[in-house]
Scaffold this motif. Structure first.
Motif, short mmCIF file in Angstrom:
data_model
loop_
_atom_site.label_atom_id
_atom_site.label_comp_id
_atom_site.label_asym_id
_atom_site.label_seq_id
_atom_site.Cartn_x
_atom_site.Cartn_y
_atom_site.Cartn_z
N LEU A 49 72.49 60.55 85.80
CA LEU A 49 73.88 60.25 85.47
C LEU A 49 74.19 58.78 85.71
O LEU A 49 74.85 58.13 84.90
N ALA A 50 73.71 58.24 86.84
CA ALA A 50 73.95 56.82 87.13
C ALA A 50 73.33 55.92 86.06
O ALA A 50 73.97 54.98 85.57
N VAL A 51 72.11 56.22 85.66
CA VAL A 51 71.43 55.41 84.65
C VAL A 51 72.09 55.57 83.29
O VAL A 51 72.26 54.60 82.54
N ALA A 52 72.51 56.78 82.96
CA ALA A 52 73.17 57.01 81.67
C ALA A 52 74.49 56.26 81.59
O ALA A 52 74.83 55.68 80.54
N LEU A 53 75.27 56.24 82.65
CA LEU A 53 76.53 55.50 82.66
C LEU A 53 76.28 54.00 82.49
O LEU A 53 77.07 53.30 81.85
N ALA A 54 75.18 53.51 83.08
CA ALA A 54 74.84 52.10 82.94
C ALA A 54 74.31 51.78 81.55
O ALA A 54 74.60 50.71 81.00
N ALA A 55 73.56 52.70 80.98
CA ALA A 55 72.94 52.46 79.69
C ALA A 55 73.90 52.65 78.53
O ALA A 55 73.76 52.00 77.49
N LYS A 56 74.86 53.55 78.68
CA LYS A 56 75.83 53.85 77.63
C LYS A 56 77.25 53.62 78.13
O LYS A 56 78.08 54.53 78.17
N PRO A 57 77.57 52.38 78.52
CA PRO A 57 78.89 52.13 79.11
C PRO A 57 80.05 52.36 78.15
O PRO A 57 81.18 52.56 78.59
N GLU A 58 79.76 52.33 76.85
CA GLU A 58 80.83 52.55 75.88
C GLU A 58 81.37 53.97 75.93
O GLU A 58 82.45 54.26 75.40
N PHE A 59 80.63 54.89 76.57
CA PHE A 59 81.09 56.28 76.65
C PHE A 59 82.39 56.39 77.40
O PHE A 59 83.33 57.08 76.98
N CYS A 60 82.49 55.72 78.55
CA CYS A 60 83.71 55.85 79.34
C CYS A 60 83.81 54.71 80.34
O CYS A 60 82.82 54.03 80.64
N SER A 61 84.99 54.51 80.86
CA SER A 61 85.22 53.53 81.92
C SER A 61 86.43 53.98 82.72
O SER A 61 87.35 54.62 82.19
N GLY A 62 86.42 53.68 84.02
CA GLY A 62 87.52 54.07 84.89
C GLY A 62 87.54 55.54 85.24
O GLY A 62 88.57 56.06 85.67
N GLN A 63 86.39 56.22 85.10
CA GLN A 63 86.34 57.66 85.31
C GLN A 63 85.65 58.01 86.63
O GLN A 63 84.93 57.21 87.21
N ILE A 64 85.89 59.25 87.08
CA ILE A 64 85.23 59.81 88.25
C ILE A 64 84.42 61.00 87.78
O ILE A 64 84.97 61.96 87.24
N LEU A 65 83.12 60.93 87.95
CA LEU A 65 82.24 62.01 87.54
C LEU A 65 81.51 62.56 88.76
O LEU A 65 81.44 61.91 89.81
N GLY A 66 80.95 63.74 88.61
CA GLY A 66 80.19 64.34 89.69
C GLY A 66 78.88 64.89 89.18
O GLY A 66 78.75 65.25 88.00
#
Length: 304
Positions: free
Chosen positions: A231-248
């Motif tokens: 999840l951490a790598v995916a958020l870094a690799a695809k930042p256009e997906f979301c920003s300012g969010q809280i995921l678990g």
């Protein structure tokens, strides 16, 4: 070619647990990695040791990846600036910051010593500020940058005996949200992960009854640090997906958490008084109040 090919990542707390797994996966996905770890124990302390960061960096290089180690503390702004400069000199850039560094000093609030409060806040919240502030202008100038911070359901939902940790981790959520809003026009994305994983930090939580012993046993086998890293790598690799969010991330589950928004409104055109609030507004809102639940109350089922 990996999803982080040609990217440079700074990972704090990268010598153990979630940070280590994030570093290994980021490198596997093509990133050059600065593995930072102060080398202290799970309850913190000043016994810094470069060995954990060096071991992870060496393992990445032995596997054919690119990595260097840094043993500074995230509480030291000068050390954080040095991490950034090390990334720029060694790899020619910096694009992503992951910040899982932390430790616990658990205890009921009425018995909590001041150092147990300040030191936890220093590492988790001040440390998050330091890594963000030392990198944000670089990200703004290059027109891209991704932050992946780490929070905890201890703050997002609630926990016993972790007021210091919960307060600091909720502060991280606010910081990330502000970075996302302010950085949107500059290509900067920021998100937060609340991880469920067995780690040195979780191992410090006392086991006081059979129920908690069973939770520990499940966590050791079903909540592994390597399950957080994708999840951490995916958020870094695809930042256009979301920003300012809280995921678990919990075992094989991924969550998107809600964030505070008004859910009930009471209006009195004549203006509220103490009496009218108690007699009218409070009863109207009672059904929408958030229960005093803790994270184990809400996540009371076995990990998937």
């Amino acid at each position: 070619m990996g999803v982080l090919q040609d990217k440079v990542v700074l990972i704090t707390g990268g010598g153990n647990g979630i940070g280590m797994e994030c570093a290994k996966l980021a490198a596997k996905e093509g990133a050059a990695v600065v593995v930072n770890d102060f080398g202290s124990g799970p309850r913190g302390g000043a016994e810094g040791d470069a060995t954990p960061a060096e071991n992870v960096a060496r393992a990445i290089r032995d596997a054919g990846g690119r990595a260097i180690a840094h043993a500074g503390s995230v509480t030291d702004y000068g050390a954080v600036e040095d991490m950034v400069q090390q990334a720029l000199k060694a790899f020619g850039g910096l694009h992503i910051v992951m910040n899982p560094a932390g430790f616990l000093r658990d205890g009921m609030f009425h018995r909590m010593e001041t150092p147990d409060w300040t030191e936890v806040v220093d590492v988790h919240l001040q440390g998050a500020f330091n890594v963000a502030h030392a990198t944000v202008n670089h990200f703004r100038e290059q027109g891209e940058g991704a932050y992946v911070f780490f929070t905890s359901t201890s703050g997002v939902i609630g926990a016993m005996g972790q007021a210091n940790y919960a307060a600091a981790k909720m502060g991280v959520c606010g910081l990330s949200r502000s970075l996302a809003i302010e950085g949107a026009k500059k290509g900067i994305h920021s998100n937060v992960i609340a991880p469920f994983a067995w780690s040195r930090l979780v191992a410090t939580i006392p086991v006081k009854d059979e129920a908690s012993a069973q939770r520990v046993a499940r966590a050791q086998t079903k909540l592994r640090a390597e399950q957080i890293a994708p999840l951490a790598v995916a958020l870094a690799a695809k930042p256009e997906f979301c920003s300012g969010q809280i995921l678990g991330a919990r075992g094989n589950e991924v969550f998107l958490f809600s964030q505070p928004r008004p859910i009930k409104t009471a209006i009195n055109l004549s203006g509220w008084t103490v009496e009218s609030l108690a007699e009218s507004a409070f009863p109207a809102m009672r059904g929408a109040l958030t229960p005093l639940e803790t994270s184990p109350d809400l996540f009371n089922y076995d990990p998937v």
